[in-house]
Every structure is written in structure tokens, then in C-alpha cells.
Write a protein that holds these residues in place. Structure first.
Motif, PDB file in Angstrom:
ATOM      1  N   ILE A 221      32.390  66.286  49.409  1.00  0.00           N
ATOM      2  CA  ILE A 221      33.151  65.108  49.927  1.00  0.00           C
ATOM      3  C   ILE A 221      31.896  63.960  49.944  1.00  0.00           C
ATOM      4  O   ILE A 221      32.308  63.153  49.407  1.00  0.00           O
ATOM      5  N   ALA A 222      30.748  64.255  50.433  1.00  0.00           N
ATOM      6  CA  ALA A 222      29.890  63.479  50.407  1.00  0.00           C
ATOM      7  C   ALA A 222      29.387  62.777  48.930  1.00  0.00           C
ATOM      8  O   ALA A 222      29.413  61.730  48.513  1.00  0.00           O
ATOM      9  N   VAL A 223      29.236  63.976  48.105  1.00  0.00           N
ATOM     10  CA  VAL A 223      28.990  63.754  46.619  1.00  0.00           C
ATOM     11  C   VAL A 223      29.756  62.823  45.946  1.00  0.00           C
ATOM     12  O   VAL A 223      29.745  61.961  45.078  1.00  0.00           O
ATOM     13  N   GLY A 224      31.158  63.281  46.137  1.00  0.00           N
ATOM     14  CA  GLY A 224      32.293  62.645  45.428  1.00  0.00           C
ATOM     15  C   GLY A 224      32.378  61.005  45.752  1.00  0.00           C
ATOM     16  O   GLY A 224      32.600  60.195  45.021  1.00  0.00           O
ATOM     17  N   LEU A 225      32.194  60.797  47.409  1.00  0.00           N
ATOM     18  CA  LEU A 225      32.430  59.327  47.697  1.00  0.00           C
ATOM     19  C   LEU A 225      30.937  58.607  47.172  1.00  0.00           C
ATOM     20  O   LEU A 225      31.412  57.502  46.774  1.00  0.00           O
ATOM     21  N   ILE A 226      29.948  59.467  47.185  1.00  0.00           N
ATOM     22  CA  ILE A 226      28.878  58.504  46.615  1.00  0.00           C
ATOM     23  C   ILE A 226      28.956  58.185  44.960  1.00  0.00           C
ATOM     24  O   ILE A 226      28.689  57.100  44.652  1.00  0.00           O
ATOM     25  N   LEU A 227      29.475  58.926  44.158  1.00  0.00           N
ATOM     26  CA  LEU A 227      29.567  58.808  42.737  1.00  0.00           C
ATOM     27  C   LEU A 227      30.746  57.715  42.662  1.00  0.00           C
ATOM     28  O   LEU A 227      30.469  56.849  41.736  1.00  0.00           O
ATOM     29  N   ILE A 228      31.906  57.851  43.402  1.00  0.00           N
ATOM     30  CA  ILE A 228      32.905  56.800  43.329  1.00  0.00           C
ATOM     31  C   ILE A 228      32.269  55.464  43.734  1.00  0.00           C
ATOM     32  O   ILE A 228      32.475  54.335  43.041  1.00  0.00           O
TER      33      ILE A 228
END
Length: 62
Positions: A14-21
Motif C-alpha cells: 500500500i505504501a509503495v503504491g501510494l508513493i508511486l501514484i
């Protein structure tokens, strides 16, 4: 679908996904940052198709 993503794995996805977006929206990285939708979705749904194919399970055994 069977749950195969554990708590720590889920949090990281979730953290990686939100950071990339977020980086993609801010223009820091290009459109490829939208690939963050994949880890975000697998983290929120707690299931990963690649884990199923490879026989991986990061959930605690009950």
C-alpha cells in the motif's frame, strides 16, 4: 479469492503504491508511476495472483 498477503507485506504494498501514484501525480516521475495501482490493489485486496502462481503465502498460518 484466497488471502495470501500478510500484514507487513500488505502495508509495504500500500505504501509503495501510494508513493508511486503520488510521485506520478506531482510530475516527479513519468506516467510509469501509475504502475503503483498494482501493488495498491493487491495490498487492499490482500491477494496477489503472482503469489498464487508461485505458491507463496506471506500470511501467518493458523
Amino acid at each position: 479469492m484466497k488471502t495470501n498477503v500478510g500484514t507487513i507485506d500488505r502495508s509495504l504494498r500500500i505504501a509503495v503504491g501510494l508513493i508511486l501514484i503520488g510521485l506520478s501525480l506531482s510530475g516527479t516521475i513519468g506516467l510509469w508511476g501509475w504502475i503503483g495501482v498494482v501493488p495498491l490493489a493487491t495490498g487492499l485486496l490482500r491477494t496477489c495472483p503472482a503469489y498464487s502462481l508461485l505458491g507463496i503465502n506471506s500470511c501467518k498460518r493458523s
